[in-house]
Scaffold this motif. Structure first.
Motif, PDB file in Angstrom:
ATOM      1  N   LEU A  70       1.011  -1.284   0.042  1.00 27.50           N
ATOM      2  CA  LEU A  70      -0.059  -0.166  -0.022  1.00 27.50           C
ATOM      3  C   LEU A  70       0.820   1.227   0.015  1.00 27.50           C
ATOM      4  O   LEU A  70       0.526   2.456  -0.862  1.00 27.50           O
ATOM      5  CB  LEU A  70      -0.979   0.100   1.084  1.00 27.50           C
ATOM      6  N   GLU A  71       1.814   1.185   1.015  1.00 27.63           N
ATOM      7  CA  GLU A  71       2.682   2.545   1.181  1.00 27.63           C
ATOM      8  C   GLU A  71       3.277   2.714  -0.453  1.00 27.63           C
ATOM      9  O   GLU A  71       3.720   3.828  -0.912  1.00 27.63           O
ATOM     10  CB  GLU A  71       3.660   2.242   1.949  1.00 27.63           C
ATOM     11  N   ILE A  72       4.029   1.623  -1.017  1.00 27.66           N
ATOM     12  CA  ILE A  72       4.885   1.931  -2.193  1.00 27.66           C
ATOM     13  C   ILE A  72       3.825   2.109  -3.440  1.00 27.66           C
ATOM     14  O   ILE A  72       4.241   3.129  -4.149  1.00 27.66           O
ATOM     15  CB  ILE A  72       5.642   0.379  -2.463  1.00 27.66           C
ATOM     16  N   PHE A  73       2.695   1.514  -3.425  1.00 23.83           N
ATOM     17  CA  PHE A  73       2.060   1.973  -4.700  1.00 23.83           C
ATOM     18  C   PHE A  73       0.803   2.804  -4.454  1.00 23.83           C
ATOM     19  O   PHE A  73       0.323   3.207  -5.539  1.00 23.83           O
ATOM     20  CB  PHE A  73       1.249   0.399  -5.243  1.00 23.83           C
ATOM     21  N   TYR A  74       0.704   3.416  -3.447  1.00 25.10           N
ATOM     22  CA  TYR A  74      -0.332   4.143  -3.015  1.00 25.10           C
ATOM     23  C   TYR A  74      -0.122   5.495  -2.434  1.00 25.10           C
ATOM     24  O   TYR A  74      -0.145   6.706  -2.670  1.00 25.10           O
ATOM     25  CB  TYR A  74      -1.599   3.629  -2.432  1.00 25.10           C
ATOM     26  N   VAL A  75       0.673   5.117  -1.442  1.00 25.39           N
ATOM     27  CA  VAL A  75       1.272   6.435  -0.293  1.00 25.39           C
ATOM     28  C   VAL A  75       2.386   7.153  -1.136  1.00 25.39           C
ATOM     29  O   VAL A  75       2.361   8.345  -1.158  1.00 25.39           O
ATOM     30  CB  VAL A  75       1.366   5.926   1.049  1.00 25.39           C
ATOM     31  N   TRP A  76       3.470   6.567  -1.382  1.00 21.25           N
ATOM     32  CA  TRP A  76       4.477   7.118  -2.265  1.00 21.25           C
ATOM     33  C   TRP A  76       4.189   7.974  -3.270  1.00 21.25           C
ATOM     34  O   TRP A  76       4.523   9.185  -3.208  1.00 21.25           O
ATOM     35  CB  TRP A  76       5.367   5.953  -2.450  1.00 21.25           C
ATOM     36  N   PRO A  77       3.488   7.484  -4.292  1.00 18.75           N
ATOM     37  CA  PRO A  77       2.992   8.550  -5.290  1.00 18.75           C
ATOM     38  C   PRO A  77       2.244   9.890  -4.623  1.00 18.75           C
ATOM     39  O   PRO A  77       2.542  10.787  -5.443  1.00 18.75           O
ATOM     40  CB  PRO A  77       2.221   7.546  -6.231  1.00 18.75           C
TER      41      PRO A  77
END
Length: 168
Positions: A70-77
């Protein structure tokens, strides 16, 4: 925006900046094979996990791997987009800030809750390191909800009569 608004934006700037750098360089290592990670980053990751006894990164439980995805694919962007939106004063910033804050608040609360409920050594210290991100997420949610937009203010100030043509 007043002084408090500028302080909030400064705090969020550093939050977005850290969330733009840390996930792709360090957190992604929980998902990637060691062979694809540069040696310097791999050593930094191993130092952090052993120094702070971050059992989530060491043991990689299933819920944590899901949160890392979730963090890599959603929160980071969203962090990268919000960094740009904040600096360029984009009108959509409130919306993306709200979404970012909700995701960060939710995922960090789950991790801290697991830390506080575990009997692992150093879990309390680790929870203290993660906890500020709960506050940063809450701050982002508030920034998305509470700051007025200038367009909405001017539309309501003119009233509904401004949309009709005046007749002589």
């Amino acid at each position: 925006m007043g002084f408090i608004g500028k302080v909030v934006d400064a705090v969020l700037f550093f939050t977005f900046l850290s969330m733009s750098v840390v996930p792709p360089l360090l957190d992604s290592q929980a998902l990637l094979p060691e062979s694809v990670v540069p040696d310097l980053l791999r050593r930094l990751y191993k130092w952090y996990t052993t120094e702070h006894q971050d059992y989530l990164l060491l043991e990689r439980p299933a819920f944590f791997i899901a949160l890392m995805k979730l963090e890599i694919f959603y929160v980071w962007p969203l962090a990268v987009i919000n960094l740009y939106g904040l600096l360029a004063a984009k009108p959509w910033f409130k919306s993306t800030c709200l979404v970012f804050g909700s995701a960060l608040l939710t995922s960090t609360t789950a991790m801290v809750g697991d830390m506080l409920g575990s009997r692992k050594p150093m879990a309390d210290k680790l929870a203290m390191m993660y906890s500020p991100f709960i506050a940063f997420g809450f701050l982002a949610v508030l920034r998305g909800l509470l700051t007025p937009t200038t367009k909405a203010s001017s539309t309501y100030a003119d009233g509904p009569a401004s949309t009709f043509k005046k007749r002589a």
